[in-house]
Motif scaffolding. Structure first.
Motif, PDB file in Angstrom:
ATOM      1  N   TRP A   1       0.917  -0.970   0.086  1.00 37.96           N
ATOM      2  CA  TRP A   1      -0.134  -0.053   0.049  1.00 37.96           C
ATOM      3  C   TRP A   1       0.836   1.259   0.039  1.00 37.96           C
ATOM      4  O   TRP A   1       0.449   2.195  -0.809  1.00 37.96           O
ATOM      5  CB  TRP A   1      -0.906  -0.033   1.151  1.00 37.96           C
ATOM      6  CG  TRP A   1      -1.828   0.999   1.356  1.00 37.96           C
ATOM      7  CD1 TRP A   1      -1.674   2.132   2.283  1.00 37.96           C
ATOM      8  CD2 TRP A   1      -2.712   1.659   0.366  1.00 37.96           C
ATOM      9  NE1 TRP A   1      -2.750   3.075   2.192  1.00 37.96           N
ATOM     10  CE2 TRP A   1      -3.382   2.741   1.081  1.00 37.96           C
ATOM     11  CE3 TRP A   1      -3.335   1.182  -0.693  1.00 37.96           C
ATOM     12  CZ2 TRP A   1      -4.402   3.504   0.412  1.00 37.96           C
ATOM     13  CZ3 TRP A   1      -4.280   1.997  -1.290  1.00 37.96           C
ATOM     14  CH2 TRP A   1      -4.982   3.247  -0.758  1.00 37.96           C
ATOM     15  N   PRO A   2       1.887   1.406   0.789  1.00 30.82           N
ATOM     16  CA  PRO A   2       2.646   2.843   0.781  1.00 30.82           C
ATOM     17  C   PRO A   2       3.362   2.977  -0.634  1.00 30.82           C
ATOM     18  O   PRO A   2       3.635   4.224  -0.924  1.00 30.82           O
ATOM     19  CB  PRO A   2       3.697   2.298   1.695  1.00 30.82           C
ATOM     20  CG  PRO A   2       3.263   1.388   2.779  1.00 30.82           C
ATOM     21  CD  PRO A   2       2.409   0.505   1.834  1.00 30.82           C
ATOM     22  N   LYS A   3       3.524   2.058  -1.415  1.00 28.38           N
ATOM     23  CA  LYS A   3       3.860   2.157  -2.836  1.00 28.38           C
ATOM     24  C   LYS A   3       2.961   2.441  -3.905  1.00 28.38           C
ATOM     25  O   LYS A   3       3.262   2.547  -5.036  1.00 28.38           O
ATOM     26  CB  LYS A   3       4.811   1.266  -3.225  1.00 28.38           C
ATOM     27  CG  LYS A   3       6.091   1.244  -2.262  1.00 28.38           C
ATOM     28  CD  LYS A   3       7.221  -0.068  -2.562  1.00 28.38           C
ATOM     29  CE  LYS A   3       8.280  -0.230  -1.738  1.00 28.38           C
ATOM     30  NZ  LYS A   3       9.149  -1.283  -1.950  1.00 28.38           N
ATOM     31  N   TYR A   4       1.597   2.205  -3.425  1.00 33.65           N
ATOM     32  CA  TYR A   4       0.581   2.336  -4.356  1.00 33.65           C
ATOM     33  C   TYR A   4       0.366   3.681  -5.100  1.00 33.65           C
ATOM     34  O   TYR A   4       0.585   4.751  -4.294  1.00 33.65           O
ATOM     35  CB  TYR A   4      -0.812   1.973  -3.940  1.00 33.65           C
ATOM     36  CG  TYR A   4      -1.919   2.364  -4.867  1.00 33.65           C
ATOM     37  CD1 TYR A   4      -2.060   1.690  -5.917  1.00 33.65           C
ATOM     38  CD2 TYR A   4      -2.790   3.239  -4.102  1.00 33.65           C
ATOM     39  CE1 TYR A   4      -3.070   1.981  -6.835  1.00 33.65           C
ATOM     40  CE2 TYR A   4      -3.831   3.605  -5.188  1.00 33.65           C
ATOM     41  CZ  TYR A   4      -4.076   3.024  -6.431  1.00 33.65           C
ATOM     42  OH  TYR A   4      -5.174   3.237  -7.284  1.00 33.65           O
ATOM     43  N   ASP A   5       0.458   3.861  -6.269  1.00 29.92           N
ATOM     44  CA  ASP A   5       0.093   5.159  -6.955  1.00 29.92           C
ATOM     45  C   ASP A   5      -0.964   5.501  -7.558  1.00 29.92           C
ATOM     46  O   ASP A   5      -1.628   4.693  -8.218  1.00 29.92           O
ATOM     47  CB  ASP A   5       1.301   5.215  -8.272  1.00 29.92           C
ATOM     48  CG  ASP A   5       1.157   6.525  -9.125  1.00 29.92           C
ATOM     49  OD1 ASP A   5       0.421   7.390  -8.763  1.00 29.92           O
ATOM     50  OD2 ASP A   5       1.822   6.382 -10.129  1.00 29.92           O
ATOM     51  N   PRO A   6      -2.000   6.232  -6.752  1.00 29.77           N
ATOM     52  CA  PRO A   6      -3.262   6.387  -6.854  1.00 29.77           C
ATOM     53  C   PRO A   6      -3.553   7.028  -8.485  1.00 29.77           C
ATOM     54  O   PRO A   6      -4.820   7.053  -8.785  1.00 29.77           O
ATOM     55  CB  PRO A   6      -3.625   7.606  -5.891  1.00 29.77           C
ATOM     56  CG  PRO A   6      -2.593   7.835  -5.132  1.00 29.77           C
ATOM     57  CD  PRO A   6      -1.333   7.184  -5.814  1.00 29.77           C
TER      58      PRO A   6
END
Length: 166
Positions: free
Chosen positions: A50-55
């Motif tokens: 999740w911390p690396k997810y690019d919205p």
């Protein structure tokens, strides 16, 4: 970013797209307990990523990619265990939940399709799952890390194998 806001955003995303987790888990795990464990592992891996997810990118593509990678790893681990158990995939328990379940012919067709999918190697199983979800070939290619023409070729071959077997 505030951890509570981050957790809430992740929870909302996971809730909104929980079907992805369950479809992948149901496609890659044979027994209800294994399905639950796999779904939990997928959710845990999604949280770790999740911390690396690019919205700015598609949430469903991101989730499918992680879910399928976890599921394929699960299959590989289970495959090593099964070599010692000698359990055939043809004996798999499948839950057929459908509005047409009262129709024995429809139920039989679903069982045959599910059996065919279960016998496929992990990449082809993932491809079939995404194809049956009516995902665009471009998205399937991105999720699986192959090019679009390869997706098209593999789908064509799988359809032919399905026609030959059924």
């Amino acid at each position: 970013m505030n951890v509570d806001i981050d957790r809430d955003a992740f929870g909302a995303l996971l809730q909104r797209h929980s079907g992805i987790v369950f479809k992948v888990a149901n496609s890659y795990a044979r027994h209800p307990e294994d399905r639950a464990d796999l779904a939990q592992e997928i959710a845990a891996q999604l949280w770790r990523a999740w911390p690396k997810y690019d919205p700015s990118r598609s949430a469903t593509t991101w989730m499918y990619r992680i879910a399928l990678n976890v599921a394929i790893s699960h299959v590989r681990t289970q495959s090593l265990r099964r070599r010692h158990d000698a359990v055939a995939l043809d004996d798999a328990d499948f839950d057929v939940a459908d509005d047409n379940a009262a129709d024995p012919e429809h139920e039989q067709q679903l069982r045959l399709l599910q059996g065919f999918i279960a016998r496929q190697p992990p990449l082809e199983r993932a491809l079939l799952l995404l194809y049956l979800e009516e995902r665009p070939q471009r998205e399937i290619a991105e999720i699986l890390g192959i090019n679009e023409s390869n997706v098209s070729t593999k789908i064509g071959r799988l359809k032919q194998r399905l026609r030959d077997e059924l």
